[in-house]
Design a protein around this motif. Structure first.
Motif, PDB file in Angstrom:
ATOM      1  N   ASN A 125      41.025   5.496  25.387  1.00  0.00           N
ATOM      2  CA  ASN A 125      40.801   6.433  26.489  1.00  0.00           C
ATOM      3  C   ASN A 125      39.719   7.469  26.214  1.00  0.00           C
ATOM      4  O   ASN A 125      39.485   8.345  27.042  1.00  0.00           O
ATOM      5  N   LYS A 126      39.090   7.393  25.054  1.00  0.00           N
ATOM      6  CA  LYS A 126      38.083   8.383  24.686  1.00  0.00           C
ATOM      7  C   LYS A 126      36.913   7.677  24.013  1.00  0.00           C
ATOM      8  O   LYS A 126      37.114   6.752  23.224  1.00  0.00           O
ATOM      9  N   ALA A 127      35.705   8.129  24.290  1.00  0.00           N
ATOM     10  CA  ALA A 127      34.512   7.514  23.709  1.00  0.00           C
ATOM     11  C   ALA A 127      34.594   7.530  22.183  1.00  0.00           C
ATOM     12  O   ALA A 127      35.007   8.521  21.581  1.00  0.00           O
ATOM     13  N   ILE A 128      34.189   6.433  21.572  1.00  0.00           N
ATOM     14  CA  ILE A 128      34.278   6.294  20.116  1.00  0.00           C
ATOM     15  C   ILE A 128      33.446   7.352  19.407  1.00  0.00           C
ATOM     16  O   ILE A 128      33.874   7.931  18.411  1.00  0.00           O
ATOM     17  N   TYR A 129      32.257   7.650  19.931  1.00  0.00           N
ATOM     18  CA  TYR A 129      31.416   8.643  19.252  1.00  0.00           C
ATOM     19  C   TYR A 129      32.088  10.020  19.227  1.00  0.00           C
ATOM     20  O   TYR A 129      31.916  10.779  18.276  1.00  0.00           O
ATOM     21  N   LEU A 130      32.868  10.341  20.264  1.00  0.00           N
ATOM     22  CA  LEU A 130      33.590  11.616  20.284  1.00  0.00           C
ATOM     23  C   LEU A 130      34.741  11.609  19.271  1.00  0.00           C
ATOM     24  O   LEU A 130      35.025  12.632  18.644  1.00  0.00           O
ATOM     25  N   GLN A 173      32.180   2.299   6.816  1.00  0.00           N
ATOM     26  CA  GLN A 173      33.499   2.865   6.506  1.00  0.00           C
ATOM     27  C   GLN A 173      34.425   2.830   7.724  1.00  0.00           C
ATOM     28  O   GLN A 173      35.596   2.491   7.602  1.00  0.00           O
ATOM     29  N   LEU A 174      33.885   3.173   8.899  1.00  0.00           N
ATOM     30  CA  LEU A 174      34.707   3.248  10.113  1.00  0.00           C
ATOM     31  C   LEU A 174      34.688   1.953  10.920  1.00  0.00           C
ATOM     32  O   LEU A 174      35.366   1.853  11.942  1.00  0.00           O
ATOM     33  N   GLU A 175      33.896   0.992  10.465  1.00  0.00           N
ATOM     34  CA  GLU A 175      33.779  -0.311  11.120  1.00  0.00           C
ATOM     35  C   GLU A 175      33.292  -0.176  12.565  1.00  0.00           C
ATOM     36  O   GLU A 175      33.910  -0.682  13.506  1.00  0.00           O
ATOM     37  N   VAL A 176      32.183   0.560  12.724  1.00  0.00           N
ATOM     38  CA  VAL A 176      31.560   0.740  14.035  1.00  0.00           C
ATOM     39  C   VAL A 176      30.066   0.452  13.918  1.00  0.00           C
ATOM     40  O   VAL A 176      29.523   0.334  12.821  1.00  0.00           O
ATOM     41  N   ASN A 177      29.407   0.376  15.044  1.00  0.00           N
ATOM     42  CA  ASN A 177      27.969   0.158  15.094  1.00  0.00           C
ATOM     43  C   ASN A 177      27.252   1.419  14.590  1.00  0.00           C
ATOM     44  O   ASN A 177      27.641   2.527  14.970  1.00  0.00           O
ATOM     45  N   ASN A 179      24.596   2.694  15.595  1.00  0.00           N
ATOM     46  CA  ASN A 179      24.114   3.471  16.749  1.00  0.00           C
ATOM     47  C   ASN A 179      25.177   4.449  17.248  1.00  0.00           C
ATOM     48  O   ASN A 179      24.847   5.530  17.734  1.00  0.00           O
ATOM     49  N   THR A 180      26.447   4.067  17.122  1.00  0.00           N
ATOM     50  CA  THR A 180      27.543   4.948  17.541  1.00  0.00           C
ATOM     51  C   THR A 180      27.616   6.164  16.622  1.00  0.00           C
ATOM     52  O   THR A 180      27.780   7.297  17.087  1.00  0.00           O
ATOM     53  N   VAL A 181      27.476   5.941  15.325  1.00  0.00           N
ATOM     54  CA  VAL A 181      27.475   7.053  14.368  1.00  0.00           C
ATOM     55  C   VAL A 181      26.255   7.938  14.611  1.00  0.00           C
ATOM     56  O   VAL A 181      26.356   9.170  14.594  1.00  0.00           O
ATOM     57  N   MET A 182      25.113   7.326  14.893  1.00  0.00           N
ATOM     58  CA  MET A 182      23.898   8.108  15.168  1.00  0.00           C
ATOM     59  C   MET A 182      24.104   8.977  16.402  1.00  0.00           C
ATOM     60  O   MET A 182      23.676  10.140  16.420  1.00  0.00           O
TER      61      MET A 182
END
Length: 123
Positions: free
Chosen positions: A6-11, A41-45, A47-50
């Motif tokens: 329910n919340k954006a991953i970057y947030l 570490q968080l298993e995300v793209n 670009n999301t961390v950026m």
């Protein structure tokens, strides 16, 4: 890390970074994990961390030292608290107030439970 749909991953990653700052796992002027390191570490793209790091830079919580990496600013703790307070007051508190109103929970009970929570968790 498990993400809430329910919340954006970057947030959610921003909350993760802010938690580390507030818990002093990462201290003022510390170097943060690189975009790629945190993404792995968080298993995300990456670009999301950026996107997370860009947002935190805009809020002056972190700063980019070109060619070296991202670092916490001298005011990172104060800026995290300000950011989190705004989010809490604008997003979480209205729902909380709605629930206490609908459930007819009085201020006396809330105060008692708050004091008990603080005593059990922070003393």
């Amino acid at each position: 890390m498990e993400f809430n749909a329910n919340k954006a991953i970057y947030l959610q990653i921003a909350e993760y970074v802010c938690d580390h700052i507030l818990m002093e796992t990462w201290k003022t002027n510390d170097k943060l994990p690189s975009v790629r390191e945190l993404a792995v570490q968080l298993e995300v793209n990456p670009n999301t961390v950026m996107r997370t790091y860009d947002m935190l830079q805009q809020k002056e919580i972190i700063a980019n030292k070109r060619g070296i990496g991202f670092f916490l600013t001298g005011d990172s703790v104060r800026n995290v608290k300000s950011y989190r307070k705004t989010v809490f007051l604008e997003e979480d508190l209205p729902l909380f107030f709605r629930n206490i109103y609908l459930l007819e929970i009085g201020l006396t009970e809330l105060e008692q439970r708050y004091r008990q929570f603080v005593e059990q968790n922070f003393n």
